[in-house]
Write a protein that holds these residues in place. Structure first.
Motif, short mmCIF file in Angstrom:
data_model
loop_
_atom_site.label_atom_id
_atom_site.label_comp_id
_atom_site.label_asym_id
_atom_site.label_seq_id
_atom_site.Cartn_x
_atom_site.Cartn_y
_atom_site.Cartn_z
N LEU A 248 0.85 -1.20 0.00
CA LEU A 248 0.00 0.00 0.00
C LEU A 248 0.87 1.24 0.00
O LEU A 248 2.00 1.21 0.49
CB LEU A 248 -0.87 0.04 1.26
CG LEU A 248 -1.96 -0.99 1.44
CD1 LEU A 248 -2.57 -0.86 2.84
CD2 LEU A 248 -3.04 -0.81 0.39
N ASP B 16 -2.34 5.63 2.01
CA ASP B 16 -3.49 4.71 2.01
C ASP B 16 -3.49 3.84 3.27
O ASP B 16 -4.56 3.58 3.84
CB ASP B 16 -3.48 3.82 0.76
CG ASP B 16 -3.78 4.60 -0.51
OD1 ASP B 16 -4.38 5.69 -0.43
OD2 ASP B 16 -3.39 4.12 -1.60
N GLU C 204 -4.67 6.14 6.07
CA GLU C 204 -6.10 6.44 5.94
C GLU C 204 -6.97 5.23 6.28
O GLU C 204 -8.01 5.36 6.93
CB GLU C 204 -6.40 6.91 4.51
CG GLU C 204 -7.84 7.35 4.32
CD GLU C 204 -8.07 7.85 2.90
OE1 GLU C 204 -9.18 7.58 2.39
OE2 GLU C 204 -7.18 8.49 2.32
N THR C 205 -6.54 4.05 5.91
CA THR C 205 -7.33 2.84 6.13
C THR C 205 -7.28 2.34 7.56
O THR C 205 -8.32 1.94 8.11
CB THR C 205 -6.82 1.71 5.19
OG1 THR C 205 -6.89 2.18 3.84
CG2 THR C 205 -7.65 0.45 5.35
N TYR C 206 -6.10 2.40 8.19
CA TYR C 206 -5.92 1.71 9.46
C TYR C 206 -5.64 2.59 10.67
O TYR C 206 -5.83 2.13 11.81
CB TYR C 206 -4.77 0.69 9.35
CG TYR C 206 -5.05 -0.42 8.39
CD1 TYR C 206 -5.92 -1.46 8.71
CD2 TYR C 206 -4.45 -0.44 7.13
CE1 TYR C 206 -6.18 -2.48 7.82
CE2 TYR C 206 -4.70 -1.47 6.23
CZ TYR C 206 -5.57 -2.48 6.58
OH TYR C 206 -5.82 -3.50 5.71
N LYS D 142 -7.19 2.45 14.36
CA LYS D 142 -8.50 3.10 14.50
C LYS D 142 -9.44 2.34 15.42
O LYS D 142 -10.37 2.91 15.97
CB LYS D 142 -9.18 3.21 13.13
CG LYS D 142 -8.60 4.24 12.22
CD LYS D 142 -9.39 4.29 10.91
CE LYS D 142 -8.84 5.36 10.00
NZ LYS D 142 -9.57 5.42 8.72
#
Length: 164
Positions: free
Chosen positions: A79, A83, A86-88, A100
């Motif tokens: 990744l 990204d 932002e995702t995790y 998160k």
């Protein structure tokens, strides 16, 4: 010593005040060799404990993801760093990147970590029972007694070795 781990979470809750006071007293014993006891107690603890049976750390707390961790894990997951973040990840109140959600999104149902080879430094070093960090950060150690059986075990054994 396996009896020490029987109902460890309940005992850790019951001994919270005692453990906090003990850890505070250890702060006054700096340089008295207390930290030299830790590697042997760490080894002893993990001769009785299998992290895969517990994974309490991965289920309840998040490591800090420092810049090298983010770069390494993003590369591992193929990744872009942005990204991956932002995702995790999210920024906590201290300005550190943490996951998160709990449990950790990389923890499998079998308690194995899907990014184990690339895991954050905090994960590699947790539960700090073999290093001076165990004594250096008494509030964290105190809190970890209810999360990790190894922390509880080492603290209880340390009380036996150096005296309450």
């Amino acid at each position: 010593m396996d009896g020490l781990l029987h109902n460890w979470q309940k005992k850790a809750q019951e001994k919270r005040k005692e453990n906090k006071q003990f850890l505070q007293r250890l702060q006054t014993k700096k340089g008295k060799g207390v930290e030299k006891q830790l590697p042997a107690l760490h080894e002893e603890a993990f001769s009785h404990i299998d992290c895969l049976q517990c994974a309490g750390c991965c289920k309840t707390i998040s490591p800090r993801f420092k810049t090298p961790d983010i770069k390494r894990i993003a590369r591992h997951l193929r990744l872009r760093e942005s990204d991956f973040i932002e995702t995790y990840l999210r920024l906590d109140e201290d300005g550190d990147y943490v996951v998160k959600q709990s449990p950790c999104p990389f923890l499998g149902a079998d308690n194995y970590c899907s990014i184990y080879e690339a895991r954050p430094g905090d994960c590699k070093n947790y539960p700090y029972t073999d290093s001076y960090d165990f004594l250096k950060h008494p509030n964290t150690t105190y809190q970890n007694t209810t999360i990790c059986p190894a922390v509880y075990y080492v603290l209880e054994r340390l009380k036996q070795v150096v005296g309450k």
